[in-house]
Design a protein around this motif. Structure first.
Motif, PDB file in Angstrom:
ATOM      1  N   UNK A  99      34.385 -46.840 -13.813  1.00  0.00           N
ATOM      2  CA  UNK A  99      35.671 -46.995 -13.134  1.00  0.00           C
ATOM      3  C   UNK A  99      35.582 -46.865 -11.624  1.00  0.00           C
ATOM      4  N   UNK A 100      34.715 -45.966 -11.135  1.00  0.00           N
ATOM      5  CA  UNK A 100      34.729 -45.649  -9.708  1.00  0.00           C
ATOM      6  C   UNK A 100      33.459 -46.009  -8.961  1.00  0.00           C
ATOM      7  N   UNK A 101      32.430 -46.457  -9.636  1.00  0.00           N
ATOM      8  CA  UNK A 101      31.213 -46.875  -8.961  1.00  0.00           C
ATOM      9  C   UNK A 101      30.095 -45.865  -9.070  1.00  0.00           C
ATOM     10  N   UNK A 102      28.918 -46.272  -8.654  1.00  0.00           N
ATOM     11  CA  UNK A 102      27.703 -45.475  -8.825  1.00  0.00           C
ATOM     12  C   UNK A 102      27.627 -44.277  -7.893  1.00  0.00           C
ATOM     13  N   UNK A 103      28.423 -44.242  -6.817  1.00  0.00           N
ATOM     14  CA  UNK A 103      28.352 -43.133  -5.874  1.00  0.00           C
ATOM     15  C   UNK A 103      29.219 -41.946  -6.263  1.00  0.00           C
ATOM     16  N   UNK A 104      29.843 -41.978  -7.415  1.00  0.00           N
ATOM     17  CA  UNK A 104      30.675 -40.858  -7.846  1.00  0.00           C
ATOM     18  C   UNK A 104      29.815 -39.770  -8.456  1.00  0.00           C
ATOM     19  N   UNK A 105      30.324 -38.555  -8.407  1.00  0.00           N
ATOM     20  CA  UNK A 105      29.584 -37.424  -8.963  1.00  0.00           C
ATOM     21  C   UNK A 105      30.009 -37.190 -10.399  1.00  0.00           C
ATOM     22  N   UNK A 106      29.092 -36.796 -11.189  1.00  0.00           N
ATOM     23  CA  UNK A 106      29.361 -36.401 -12.560  1.00  0.00           C
ATOM     24  C   UNK A 106      28.651 -35.081 -12.800  1.00  0.00           C
ATOM     25  N   UNK A 107      28.610 -34.656 -14.015  1.00  0.00           N
ATOM     26  CA  UNK A 107      27.952 -33.403 -14.350  1.00  0.00           C
ATOM     27  C   UNK A 107      26.503 -33.425 -13.885  1.00  0.00           C
ATOM     28  N   UNK A 108      26.143 -32.411 -13.117  1.00  0.00           N
ATOM     29  CA  UNK A 108      24.767 -32.295 -12.648  1.00  0.00           C
ATOM     30  C   UNK A 108      24.416 -33.172 -11.463  1.00  0.00           C
ATOM     31  N   UNK A 154      27.578 -36.851   0.824  1.00  0.00           N
ATOM     32  CA  UNK A 154      28.156 -36.052   1.897  1.00  0.00           C
ATOM     33  C   UNK A 154      29.201 -36.837   2.670  1.00  0.00           C
ATOM     34  N   UNK A 155      30.208 -36.113   3.149  1.00  0.00           N
ATOM     35  CA  UNK A 155      31.258 -36.721   3.948  1.00  0.00           C
ATOM     36  C   UNK A 155      31.746 -35.716   4.975  1.00  0.00           C
ATOM     37  N   UNK A 156      32.453 -36.201   5.958  1.00  0.00           N
ATOM     38  CA  UNK A 156      33.017 -35.336   6.982  1.00  0.00           C
ATOM     39  C   UNK A 156      34.451 -35.728   7.268  1.00  0.00           C
ATOM     40  N   UNK A 191      30.114 -31.909   4.965  1.00  0.00           N
ATOM     41  CA  UNK A 191      29.711 -31.225   3.741  1.00  0.00           C
ATOM     42  C   UNK A 191      28.224 -30.849   3.722  1.00  0.00           C
ATOM     43  N   UNK A 192      27.365 -31.644   4.314  1.00  0.00           N
ATOM     44  CA  UNK A 192      25.932 -31.321   4.307  1.00  0.00           C
ATOM     45  C   UNK A 192      25.684 -29.992   5.011  1.00  0.00           C
ATOM     46  N   UNK A 193      26.347 -29.757   6.112  1.00  0.00           N
ATOM     47  CA  UNK A 193      26.190 -28.507   6.854  1.00  0.00           C
ATOM     48  C   UNK A 193      26.765 -27.334   6.056  1.00  0.00           C
ATOM     49  N   UNK A 194      27.914 -27.550   5.419  1.00  0.00           N
ATOM     50  CA  UNK A 194      28.559 -26.490   4.652  1.00  0.00           C
ATOM     51  C   UNK A 194      27.765 -26.130   3.398  1.00  0.00           C
ATOM     52  N   UNK A 249      25.631 -22.257   1.314  1.00  0.00           N
ATOM     53  CA  UNK A 249      25.680 -21.734  -0.052  1.00  0.00           C
ATOM     54  C   UNK A 249      26.599 -22.583  -0.899  1.00  0.00           C
ATOM     55  N   UNK A 250      27.403 -21.922  -1.713  1.00  0.00           N
ATOM     56  CA  UNK A 250      28.312 -22.609  -2.613  1.00  0.00           C
ATOM     57  C   UNK A 250      29.375 -23.383  -1.829  1.00  0.00           C
ATOM     58  N   UNK A 251      29.593 -24.627  -2.219  1.00  0.00           N
ATOM     59  CA  UNK A 251      30.645 -25.446  -1.620  1.00  0.00           C
ATOM     60  C   UNK A 251      31.552 -25.944  -2.735  1.00  0.00           C
ATOM     61  N   UNK A 252      32.824 -25.591  -2.650  1.00  0.00           N
ATOM     62  CA  UNK A 252      33.829 -26.030  -3.616  1.00  0.00           C
ATOM     63  C   UNK A 252      34.755 -26.988  -2.891  1.00  0.00           C
TER      64      UNK A 252
END
Length: 107
Positions: A7-16, A21-23, A34-37, A41-44
């Motif tokens: 539905x959304x393309x190959x650049x979407x995230x899934x489990x694992x 990265x985006x800004x 996001x790469x810097x953050x 450590x943990x980034x939510x």
């Protein structure tokens, strides 16, 4: 191929998988990447709509959960819809001071 990728393309995230990265600019006018953050450590990341009750609840849950973690080891981002003034008002109204709120760049 997963349903998400279909539905959304190959650049979407899934489990694992990690998202690409985006800004964006935060509500104070600072650029956040996001790469810097993630290096910290943990980034939510929570994508939300200000008019959505489930979005508000998700933001509150993330902030509540993260409040017990040392701030130097995590960052929580809320990416919202609307202009900067609207998102500032929304964050203040819901006590979302533990999240770095981002907006898509509209004035």
């Amino acid at each position: 191929m997963s349903v998400t990728e279909r539905f959304y393309g190959a650049n979407t995230a899934g489990t694992g998988r990690a998202i690409q990265d985006f800004g964006l600019t935060d509500l104070k006018g600072n650029y956040q990447y996001t790469a810097k953050l993630r290096a910290k450590g943990l980034l939510v990341v929570v994508f939300y709509a200000t008019e959505s009750a489930p979005s508000v609840r998700a933001l509150e849950v993330v902030q509540s959960w993260a409040a017990d973690l040392p701030t130097q080891k995590w960052t929580a981002l809320g990416v919202g819809n609307g202009d900067r003034a609207e998102l500032v008002q929304f964050a203040e109204a819901h006590g979302l001071d533990g999240l770095v709120s981002l907006h898509p760049g509209r004035a």
